[in-house]
Design a protein around this motif. Structure first.
Motif: not given
Ligand code: NAD
Length: 475
Positions: A115-119, A129-137, A162-172, A459-462
């Motif tokens: 969770t604290v290492r999402i790159r 001409a510009n910078k390219i910034i990429v992030h992962h909400p 899912a929680l680590g990345a900042g989501n909410a979930v509905v589980i069946k 590392g891929e899962g999150i």
């Protein structure tokens, strides 16, 4: 024991009076009843998730991480209680149930670290001409539909990242085994997960429930674990809303034993790959290809090991294989065994159902099975091992890959280079090379071909639970 719905952090009955009976497959007795969620309850759960998600996404990663770590500790502290629930509703032996809780909890510890290492990334556009910034909400609200065979781990493997990345979930959760899911959600709230982030709504009408939830405007992702057959249906439906999907589907793993293998080690690995969790795992070895020089020895020793398996209630600590999930599962397994025997397979041990209460099948090894037999094409999901002898390596590889499934494969040889070459040629997402177990929170779990899309763990899962956003920036 929790037996209501968890919606918006509050335990409540369903919007109608329905109840789902949970059966103990070792005795056929009703354990308890849980509230039966309706489509309206599914929608209420999506509303609650939507309301909780924004604040959670804005919570510092370190805070989310520490809550995940507290979830790990809380689940570990309740291992005995949770394992007993699993044994009660699934039937697997107590040692496997405890192992499942250790594995399930570990996804929280692992993802607390992720969770604290999402790159992110920053680069200069080639034009300068510009910078390219990429992030992962986070993606937002995630629907999770899970199977009965791992009532805890198939939920936490999704939920923790899912929680680590900042989501909410509905589980069946699965209709057959909802009790573990409900108690885990309860414990996660105790561990500090804010109300509304984890909503759990069991149902007996999964089709109508899913139709309502999938059309909720806040839902942005489907994470499913279950059969390929159901996965296809849900994928089609998810396409209507162009949802992000992760699909963990069925398997049909080949287990290959070469002439130069350590046969005793191969038998030990075969017992693990076939028999863990009452022989009801998606990674289960399904077809055993044994080279002619060791086929008889392997079959005889494997049959001897299977004859030692003690079947019975998972609460008896001497039991090493519990019941199957229900009577239909016993009928399906027996149908495959009887058709293989009619087609000429020999019975090295077992070969029939166990009479009386409970859903038991004898641990079975079949010799001289043909690759064309229906038992080699089906996902057996029971304690039955067909052995297919081979002489021609190329033909064996062709047969091993002659399936639409591609989740797991196993290779036994003393020649590591040959083992690696063979592993590379098996069309499966995970290979056990001189090992009968592959699952590990630190490794990417998932299948090729019709065994799935995406990966859980490692590392891929999150990142599966993240979007990618790019910001073209001038400064
Ligand atoms: P299943 O596909 O029958 O059910 C899985 C889930 O989907 C359950 O919650 C079920 O209630 C729900 N479901 C069924 N029909 C639905 C519908 N029309 N709409 C919405 N939900 C629906 O699978 P199962 O019998 O619970 O589990 C066994 C299968 O799961 C096996 O094929 C096994 O290989 C697979 N599995 C795969 C993995 C993996 O990681 N690849 C892990 C465990 C199990």
């Amino acid at each position: 024991m929790r037996n209501e719905l968890l919606i918006g952090g509050v335990w409540r009955q369903g919007s109608e009076d329905g109840r789902i009976a949970v059966l103990d497959p070792a005795t056929d007795e009703v354990v308890t009843e849980v509230a039966d969620g309706t489509p309206a309850d599914a929608i209420a759960a999506c509303d609650a998730a939507e309301a909780a998600q924004v604040k959670w996404a804005a919570t510092a990663p370190r805070v989310r991480s520490e809550i995940l770590r507290s979830c790990w500790q809380t689940l570990v502290d309740h291992t005995d209680e949770l394992a007993s629930l699993i044994v009660r509703e699934h039937g697997k032996p107590m040692a496997d149930a405890k192992g499942e809780i250790t594995y399930a909890a570990e996804f929280f510890r692992w993802n607390a670290e992720e969770t604290v290492r999402i790159r992110g990334e920053i680069g200069t556009a080639p034009s300068g001409a510009n910078k390219i910034i990429v992030h992962h909400p986070p993606v937002g609200v995630v629907l999770m539909v899970t199977p009965w065979n791992f009532p805890a781990a198939m939920i936490t493997r999704k939920l923790a990242p899912a929680l680590g990345a900042g989501n909410a979930v509905v589980i069946k959760p699965p209709r057959e085994a909802p009790l573990t899911a409900l108690r885990i959600a309860d414990l996660l709230q105790e561990a500090g997960v804010p109300g509304g982030l984890v909503n759990v709504v069991p149902t007996s009408t999964s089709g109508a429930w899913f139709d309502a939830a999938v059309d909720h405007r806040a839902v942005r992702m489907l994470s499913f674990t279950g059969s390929t057959e159901v996965g296809r249906v849900l994928l089609r439906r998810a396409a209507d809303r162009v949802l992000k999907t992760v699909m963990e589907l069925g398997g049909n793993a080949p287990f290959i034993v070469f002439d130069d293998a350590d046969v005793d080690a191969a038998v030990q690995g075969a017992m693990v790959a076939k028999m863990r969790h009452s022989a009801e795992t998606c990674t289960a070895a399904n077809r055993f290809y044994a080279e002619a020089g060791v086929a008889d020895e392997f079959t005889t020793k494997f049959a001897a090991a299977m004859a030692e398996v003690k079947i019975g209630s998972g609460f008896d600590e001497t039991v090493t294989c519990g019941p199957l999930i229900n009577k239909k599962a016993v009928d399906d397994v027996d149908g495959l065994v009887q058709s293989a025997i009619s087609a000429g397979a020999s019975v090295a041990v077992g070969g029939s159902r166990v009479a009386g209460a409970g859903c038991f099948y004898q641990p079975t090894v079949l010799g001289n099975v043909s690759h064309d037999s229906p038992i080699a094409a089906a996902e057996i999901f029971g304690p039955v091992a067909p052995v297919i002898p081979f002489t021609d390596h190329e033909e064996m590889i062709r047969q091993a890959n002659d399936t639409e499934m591609g989740l797991t494969g196993y290779v036994y040889t003393r020649d590591l280079a040959k083992g690696l070459r063979t592993s590379e040629r098996i069309q499966a997402g995970m290979i056990g090379l001189n090992r009968g177990a592959v699952s590990d929170p630190a490794a990417p779990f998932g299948g090729m071909k019709q065994s799935g899309l995406g990966r859980e763990g490692s590392g891929e899962g999150i990142y599966e639970f993240c979007e990618t956003q790019y910001i073209a920036t001038s400064w």
